[in-house]
Design a protein around this motif. Structure first.
Motif, PDB file in Angstrom:
ATOM      1  N   ALA A 100      36.413  33.369  37.382  1.00 31.10           N
ATOM      2  CA  ALA A 100      35.637  34.484  36.832  1.00 31.10           C
ATOM      3  C   ALA A 100      36.392  35.173  35.699  1.00 31.10           C
ATOM      4  CB  ALA A 100      35.284  35.478  37.932  1.00 31.10           C
ATOM      5  N   VAL A 101      37.699  35.324  35.849  1.00 29.78           N
ATOM      6  CA  VAL A 101      38.505  35.927  34.782  1.00 29.78           C
ATOM      7  C   VAL A 101      38.531  35.012  33.564  1.00 29.78           C
ATOM      8  CG1 VAL A 101      40.852  36.626  34.135  1.00 29.78           C
ATOM      9  CG2 VAL A 101      39.891  37.350  36.336  1.00 29.78           C
ATOM     10  N   ALA A 102      38.721  33.721  33.782  1.00 33.75           N
ATOM     11  CA  ALA A 102      38.758  32.758  32.679  1.00 33.75           C
ATOM     12  C   ALA A 102      37.428  32.717  31.921  1.00 33.75           C
ATOM     13  CB  ALA A 102      39.103  31.369  33.195  1.00 33.75           C
ATOM     14  N   ASP A 103      36.328  32.908  32.635  1.00 34.21           N
ATOM     15  CA  ASP A 103      35.000  32.908  32.011  1.00 34.21           C
ATOM     16  C   ASP A 103      34.633  34.267  31.418  1.00 34.21           C
ATOM     17  OD1 ASP A 103      34.663  30.266  32.715  1.00 34.21           O
ATOM     18  OD2 ASP A 103      33.409  30.711  34.465  1.00 34.21           O
ATOM     19  N   LEU A 104      35.579  35.219  31.449  1.00 35.47           N
ATOM     20  CA  LEU A 104      35.398  36.560  30.887  1.00 35.47           C
ATOM     21  C   LEU A 104      34.258  37.333  31.561  1.00 35.47           C
ATOM     22  CD1 LEU A 104      35.887  35.705  27.108  1.00 35.47           C
ATOM     23  CD2 LEU A 104      37.608  36.460  28.766  1.00 35.47           C
ATOM     24  N   ARG A 105      34.053  37.087  32.859  1.00 29.34           N
ATOM     25  CA  ARG A 105      33.039  37.817  33.605  1.00 29.34           C
ATOM     26  C   ARG A 105      33.630  38.985  34.378  1.00 29.34           C
ATOM     27  NH1 ARG A 105      30.914  34.329  37.311  1.00 29.34           N
ATOM     28  NH2 ARG A 105      32.501  32.797  36.856  1.00 29.34           N
ATOM     29  N   VAL A 106      34.939  39.166  34.256  1.00 26.40           N
ATOM     30  CA  VAL A 106      35.647  40.272  34.889  1.00 26.40           C
ATOM     31  C   VAL A 106      36.444  40.985  33.806  1.00 26.40           C
ATOM     32  CG1 VAL A 106      37.478  40.893  36.508  1.00 26.40           C
ATOM     33  CG2 VAL A 106      35.881  39.059  37.091  1.00 26.40           C
ATOM     34  N   THR A 107      36.334  42.302  33.769  1.00 24.82           N
ATOM     35  CA  THR A 107      37.184  43.105  32.909  1.00 24.82           C
ATOM     36  C   THR A 107      38.218  43.755  33.819  1.00 24.82           C
ATOM     37  OG1 THR A 107      35.348  43.571  31.416  1.00 24.82           O
ATOM     38  CG2 THR A 107      37.255  45.026  31.281  1.00 24.82           C
ATOM     39  N   ALA A 108      39.478  43.457  33.586  1.00 30.34           N
ATOM     40  CA  ALA A 108      40.554  44.002  34.413  1.00 30.34           C
ATOM     41  C   ALA A 108      41.603  44.621  33.503  1.00 30.34           C
ATOM     42  CB  ALA A 108      41.165  42.906  35.280  1.00 30.34           C
ATOM     43  N   SER A 109      41.886  45.910  33.714  1.00 30.94           N
ATOM     44  CA  SER A 109      42.902  46.574  32.909  1.00 30.94           C
ATOM     45  C   SER A 109      43.916  47.231  33.828  1.00 30.94           C
ATOM     46  CB  SER A 109      42.267  47.607  31.979  1.00 30.94           C
ATOM     47  OG  SER A 109      41.623  48.608  32.731  1.00 30.94           O
ATOM     48  N   GLY A 110      45.159  47.109  33.469  1.00 32.30           N
ATOM     49  CA  GLY A 110      46.245  47.680  34.256  1.00 32.30           C
ATOM     50  C   GLY A 110      47.051  46.591  34.945  1.00 32.30           C
ATOM     51  N   GLN A 111      48.319  46.891  35.213  1.00 26.94           N
ATOM     52  CA  GLN A 111      49.226  45.911  35.812  1.00 26.94           C
ATOM     53  C   GLN A 111      48.801  45.456  37.193  1.00 26.94           C
ATOM     54  OE1 GLN A 111      52.941  48.146  35.404  1.00 26.94           O
ATOM     55  NE2 GLN A 111      53.686  46.434  34.157  1.00 26.94           N
TER      56      GLN A 111
END
Length: 130
Positions: A100-111
């Motif tokens: 999901a992260v690789a497909d840019l379907r998740v926005t995640a910010s922060g360590q």
């Protein structure tokens, strides 16, 4: 020792499980998707109790979860945002976090903005005995 804080459920487990199963079977009406999304957010907050990461599934809900430093004011330093379909797929194990992260379907910010080690959730009773 700090007192144990329990998550106050707003969605009955039976209703949540029915909604999740319906979405996995193809239901896409707003009420069912909302119930499934909120139920799974509540389950995440219960299984990964904490206040380090804010998980947002607009427009259906958000929770703070994951043990670690507590966030109390302003914009949280660790935020995960995703749509309901992606959230339900991740929470139920239909999809993996990395995909999901690789497909840019998740926005995640922060360590600390990852849910990888907390997914999939234990969202349905164990058919073998629970």
């Amino acid at each position: 020792m700090a007192p144990t804080v329990s998550i106050r459920r707003r969605i009955a487990a039976a209703d949540g499980v029915i909604a999740v199963r319906a979405v996995l079977a193809g239901a896409d009406d707003r009420a069912t998707v909302a119930t499934a999304s909120r139920y799974l957010l509540e389950q995440l907050a219960d299984e990964a109790e904490g206040h380090t990461v804010e998980v947002r599934v607009p427009p259906f809900g958000a929770v703070q979860a994951i043990p670690g430093p507590r966030h109390t004011r302003g914009t949280p330093p660790n935020v995960v945002e995703l749509d309901a379909a992606t959230w339900i797929a991740l929470a139920t194990g239909v999809e993996t976090w990395d995909a999901a992260v690789a497909d840019l379907r998740v926005t995640a910010s922060g360590q600390r903005a990852t849910l990888a080690e907390h997914l999939p959730l234990r969202w349905a009773p164990d058919p073998g005995g629970e």
